[in-house]
Design an enzyme around this catalytic site. Structure first.
Site, PDB file in Angstrom:
ATOM      1  N   HIS A 193     -55.965 -47.747 -94.794  1.00 40.30           N
ATOM      2  CA  HIS A 193     -56.494 -47.739 -93.435  1.00 40.30           C
ATOM      3  C   HIS A 193     -57.923 -48.283 -93.403  1.00 40.30           C
ATOM      4  O   HIS A 193     -58.575 -48.357 -94.437  1.00 40.30           O
ATOM      5  CB  HIS A 193     -56.485 -46.313 -92.863  1.00 40.30           C
ATOM      6  CG  HIS A 193     -56.990 -45.283 -93.828  1.00 40.30           C
ATOM      7  ND1 HIS A 193     -56.163 -44.603 -94.715  1.00 40.30           N
ATOM      8  CD2 HIS A 193     -58.233 -44.825 -94.101  1.00 40.30           C
ATOM      9  CE1 HIS A 193     -56.874 -43.777 -95.445  1.00 40.30           C
ATOM     10  NE2 HIS A 193     -58.134 -43.903 -95.108  1.00 40.30           N
ATOM     11  N   ASP A 293     -56.659 -45.374-102.867  1.00 37.57           N
ATOM     12  CA  ASP A 293     -56.620 -44.184-102.023  1.00 37.57           C
ATOM     13  C   ASP A 293     -55.370 -44.171-101.133  1.00 37.57           C
ATOM     14  O   ASP A 293     -54.976 -45.211-100.602  1.00 37.57           O
ATOM     15  CB  ASP A 293     -57.870 -44.177-101.127  1.00 37.57           C
ATOM     16  CG  ASP A 293     -57.932 -42.948-100.256  1.00 37.57           C
ATOM     17  OD1 ASP A 293     -58.198 -41.868-100.793  1.00 37.57           O
ATOM     18  OD2 ASP A 293     -57.660 -43.063 -99.048  1.00 37.57           O
ATOM     19  N   GLU A 335     -53.960 -42.821-106.281  1.00 37.49           N
ATOM     20  CA  GLU A 335     -54.275 -41.497-105.752  1.00 37.49           C
ATOM     21  C   GLU A 335     -53.100 -41.106-104.876  1.00 37.49           C
ATOM     22  O   GLU A 335     -52.919 -41.634-103.789  1.00 37.49           O
ATOM     23  CB  GLU A 335     -55.561 -41.521-104.923  1.00 37.49           C
ATOM     24  CG  GLU A 335     -56.052 -40.156-104.532  1.00 37.49           C
ATOM     25  CD  GLU A 335     -55.661 -39.738-103.109  1.00 37.49           C
ATOM     26  OE1 GLU A 335     -55.227 -40.598-102.343  1.00 37.49           O
ATOM     27  OE2 GLU A 335     -55.799 -38.556-102.784  1.00 37.49           O
TER      28      GLU A 335
HETATM   29  C1  OTU Z   1     -57.489 -39.147 -99.772  1.00 39.91           C
HETATM   30  O1  OTU Z   1     -56.954 -37.839 -99.760  1.00 39.91           O
HETATM   31  C2  OTU Z   1     -58.967 -38.940-100.068  1.00 39.91           C
HETATM   32  O2  OTU Z   1     -59.100 -38.382-101.381  1.00 39.91           O
HETATM   33  C3  OTU Z   1     -59.504 -38.014 -99.016  1.00 39.91           C
HETATM   34  O3  OTU Z   1     -60.842 -37.620 -99.309  1.00 39.91           O
HETATM   35  C4  OTU Z   1     -59.420 -38.737 -97.689  1.00 39.91           C
HETATM   36  O4  OTU Z   1     -59.751 -37.816 -96.657  1.00 39.91           O
HETATM   37  C5  OTU Z   1     -57.999 -39.272 -97.420  1.00 39.91           C
HETATM   38  O5  OTU Z   1     -57.325 -39.803 -98.530  1.00 39.91           O
HETATM   39  C6  OTU Z   1     -58.051 -40.398 -96.389  1.00 39.91           C
HETATM   40  O6  OTU Z   1     -58.676 -41.520 -96.958  1.00 39.91           O
HETATM   41  O7  OTU Z   1     -53.470 -37.426 -99.026  1.00 39.91           O
HETATM   42  O8  OTU Z   1     -53.296 -39.448-100.732  1.00 39.91           O
HETATM   43  O9  OTU Z   1     -55.675 -33.169 -98.402  1.00 39.91           O
HETATM   44  O10 OTU Z   1     -56.116 -34.628-100.533  1.00 39.91           O
HETATM   45  O11 OTU Z   1     -56.120 -36.612 -97.528  1.00 39.91           O
HETATM   46  C7  OTU Z   1     -54.238 -39.387 -99.646  1.00 39.91           C
HETATM   47  C8  OTU Z   1     -56.776 -33.999 -98.315  1.00 39.91           C
HETATM   48  C9  OTU Z   1     -54.462 -38.037 -99.408  1.00 39.91           C
HETATM   49  C10 OTU Z   1     -56.618 -35.117 -99.325  1.00 39.91           C
HETATM   50  C11 OTU Z   1     -55.679 -36.133 -98.802  1.00 39.91           C
HETATM   51  C12 OTU Z   1     -55.671 -37.325 -99.747  1.00 39.91           C
END
Ligand code: OTU
Length: 652
Positions: A193, A293, A335
């Site tokens: 995003h 991410d 991630e």
């Molecule tokens: C990731 O997180 C990032 O590590 C978070 O810090 C961000 O808020 C998010 O993306 C959006 O960029 O599910 O696999 O439960 O563990 O949002 C993406 C909170 C994600 C995070 C979750 C995670």
């Protein structure tokens, strides 16, 4: 037809099936001195890149155009890659498993809270080296959305640095300093995003042709409602729903996370092309590892939970092939906060047709380690490790106790599926205990996105607060709290490829002061474990006897023993040894290492588990050097890293 400098329009006979024609074109984009090495790499990786792109976009009539546009566009960026990085590329191509050495140790930190700015990070290199760190993950430092920006995960530009953190020149200089110190810089690459003030989003709002199609926009709410039937919520309390109405768009845009984070439409090849170029440009600035991410969310399909779809893995295969071709010294790390079986795909199962990421967070193992600690039982960790399929050889797990996000409990549902309530009660109890309920340990976690219909979701808190490192009243170090901290850290140091320490945990830093946390724009509770680095704590870590010194030395010692234990290299297989003692977790790495961890508050006798150790050896604890005997015990919340010791009777 492929537009090819120096050759005019080269017919791609049989379309881009003739990869050779495309390879000739791309080599012509390289400086002369690099054309032969590119030829060799191209023969291996270009077919995999074209194949992955064909799986994604092959049904398009303009597929040939897009393939050459993507490949030659990336080649033009790669042509600008500097000599120091080309040297790193060559060295890593000669030793492709370089990142799996047992000495790897990652550290994750926010630039501002760790060091103020990118330039400030250079002054922290000594601290990192003292811990044994050779991999530094700096949380988002690209220019972020003005105002609320999810801790920088709402990126407004992939081409510039957040001004308060520095400049691109500072990034290049930091990468060079880290490289010289033997540390690889890891950067978030938020590819799912962009911020709603990113130029693409602004252009879409202004109706500039071609930009609305970079997002997933729906004129009416019927389709979003149809999707919602099978979608999950990432932030059910602070950002319910996966779609946001945007008047300037005259419709609803897909927003998996916060309303100001617009999901990109990877069904549009222009998105893939431009995100690949952005990644390669950052690689040319010196970034060596990219944390992809929110990788699971990259593709959407009605009637599914829009996570982990096959196309996601073809996007990752395409990125991996492109990186191997154009920046082979670079690693990709997934991630994915998903279940164990789904996780393994991100680093490629043994029979994967072409590799994906080099690394992935073992997020279900992290959650399991916390459930194990709250239950005083290693069983859930046994289950997660047993459910972790063998992955491709040149890939590995990032293992960790804490990070900048919450402990996400629901990734454990498959391992709890035999519970009558699907594990809800066990997860609730674990979350409750980490928030200081039910027992006197005074753990100081906080629930995350939990309540109402959403059931148990996550837990926030720094490592020190979740293990109750300090005595409730005096604030002094509780030796049992330190054991709990080192037990979880020891599990992360022995169960994967790259263990990760989260900023401040190495000094026993506590939760952010709540008043300060709530002062930050758009905080959602995760601020609790995003404290500022403490100069006092940094100073105390050098003073024997202080809490900071004991915590730092405890973690440093685990990392140092790991670094000299060949069996803990990232590609050495892990084998669970089902333990006869519920509290005692036992697993092997290769033939000459056995982890024994006691997850409960009472000592356990070794005798029942003695048969799990190969009788051909005499064993010693690598952490202490002390011999291990069948009549020994493992103290409450303690661990033993068993390694064969030279036999005293002279036998081999
Ligand atoms: C990731 O997180 C990032 O590590 C978070 O810090 C961000 O808020 C998010 O993306 C959006 O960029 O599910 O696999 O439960 O563990 O949002 C993406 C909170 C994600 C995070 C979750 C995670």
């Amino acid at each position: 037809m492929i537009q090819c400098e120096g050759q005019g329009a080269v017919p791609a006979p049989g379309g881009v099936e003739d990869v050779e024609a495309l390879l000739r074109c791309l080599c012509l984009r390289m400086p002369r001195g690099r054309q032969s090495s590119m030829q060799g790499r191209g023969r291996r990786w270009l077919p995999l890149l074209v194949r992955a792109l064909r799986r994604l976009y092959g049904q398009r009539p303009d597929f040939d155009h897009w393939v050459s546009d993507i490949v030659l566009g990336a080649a033009s960026v790669a042509a600008q890659r500097g000599p120091a990085l080309l040297e790193l590329d060559a060295a890593r191509e000669r030793a492709p498993g370089w990142f799996l050495a047992p000495g790897r140790l990652a550290y994750s930190a926010y630039v501002d809270r760790f060091a103020g700015t990118l330039r400030g990070v250079e002054a922290r290199i000594g601290h990192l080296k003292a811990l044994g760190v050779d991999y530094l993950h700096l949380l988002p430092f690209l220019r972020a959305r003005a105002g609320e920006n999810d801790g920088g995960f709402a990126v407004a530009s992939f081409e510039s640095i957040e001004p308060r953190l520095g400049t691109l020149a500072d990034l290049e200089r930091l990468c060079a300093s880290l490289r010289a110190a033997g540390i690889s810089l890891c950067s978030d690459f938020v590819l799912n995003h962009v911020a709603d003030d990113h130029p693409w989003a602004s252009a879409a709002k202004q109706g500039v042709p071609g930009y609305r199609e970079r997002f997933l926009v729906f004129e009416d709410e019927a389709t979003p409602r149809h999707y919602e039937r099978t979608l999950r919520q990432v932030f059910p309390q602070s950002a319910p729903g996966n779609f946001s109405h945007v008047p300037e768009l005259g419709g609803w845009v897909w927003t998996t996370f916060y309303p100001y984070q617009w999901d990109l439409n990877y069904a549009n090849p222009a998105v893939f092309r431009d995100m690949l170029v952005a990644l390669l440009r950052l690689a040319n600035h010196g970034v060596e590892i990219f944390r992809l991410d929110s990788a699971p969310f990259l593709w959407k399909r009605l009637g599914t939970d829009c996570q982990n779809l096959p196309e996601v893995h073809w996007i990752l295969r395409a990125l991996r092939a492109a990186v191997a071709l154009f920046a082979p010294g670079v690693l990709l790390k997934a991630e994915a906060i998903v279940t164990t079986g789904q996780l393994a795909r991100y680093i490629g199962l043994d029979d994967d047709p072409s590799p994906q990421c080099h690394l992935a967070y073992h997020s279900s193992l992290m959650a399991a380690s916390w459930l194990a600690l709250t239950e005083g039982s290693g069983r859930i960790v046994e289950r997660v490790l047993a459910a972790t399929p063998p992955t491709s050889r040149l890939a590995g797990w990032v293992t960790y106790t804490r990070c900048h996000d919450d402990i996400g409990w629901n990734v454990l549902r498959p391992e709890l599926s035999d519970e009558p309530d699907g594990g809800e009660a066990r997860l609730r109890r674990a979350a409750g205990r980490l928030c200081g309920l039910e027992d006197g340990r005074r753990a100081r976690g906080q629930p995350f996105q939990t309540g109402g219909q959403s059931g148990v979701h996550g837990t926030n808190g720094m490592l020190a607060d979740l293990v109750a490192l300090r005595e409730a009243h005096s604030g002094r170090l509780d030796p049992l709290g330190l054991r709990r901290m080192l037990l979880l850290t020891g599990l992360s140091m022995t169960s994967g490829a790259v263990p990760l320490v989260y900023m401040g945990d190495e000094l026993g830093l506590t939760n952010t002061d709540w008043s300060e946390a709530t002062a930050r724009p758009g905080q959602d509770g995760r601020e609790l474990h995003r404290p500022w680095m403490s100069e006092t704590a940094l100073a105390r870590r050098c003073e024997p006897g202080t809490l900071e010194h004991r915590v730092f030395e405890g973690i440093r010692h685990l990392a140092a023993v790991r670094a000299r234990t060949a069996s803990l290299a990232g590609d050495v297989r892990l084998r669970i040894r089902p333990s006869p003692v519920e509290a005692l977790l036992v697993f092997e790495r290769g033939e000459a290492f056995v982890f024994l961890g006691n997850f409960c508050g009472e000592a356990v006798a070794l005798d029942p588990a003695w048969a799990l150790l190969d009788a051909a050896h005499e064993w010693a604890d690598a952490l202490t050097g002390a011999p291990i005997a069948p009549d020994g015990v493992i103290d409450a919340w303690s661990q033993c890293w068993a390694v064969p010791r030279a036999r005293t009777d002279g036998q081999a």
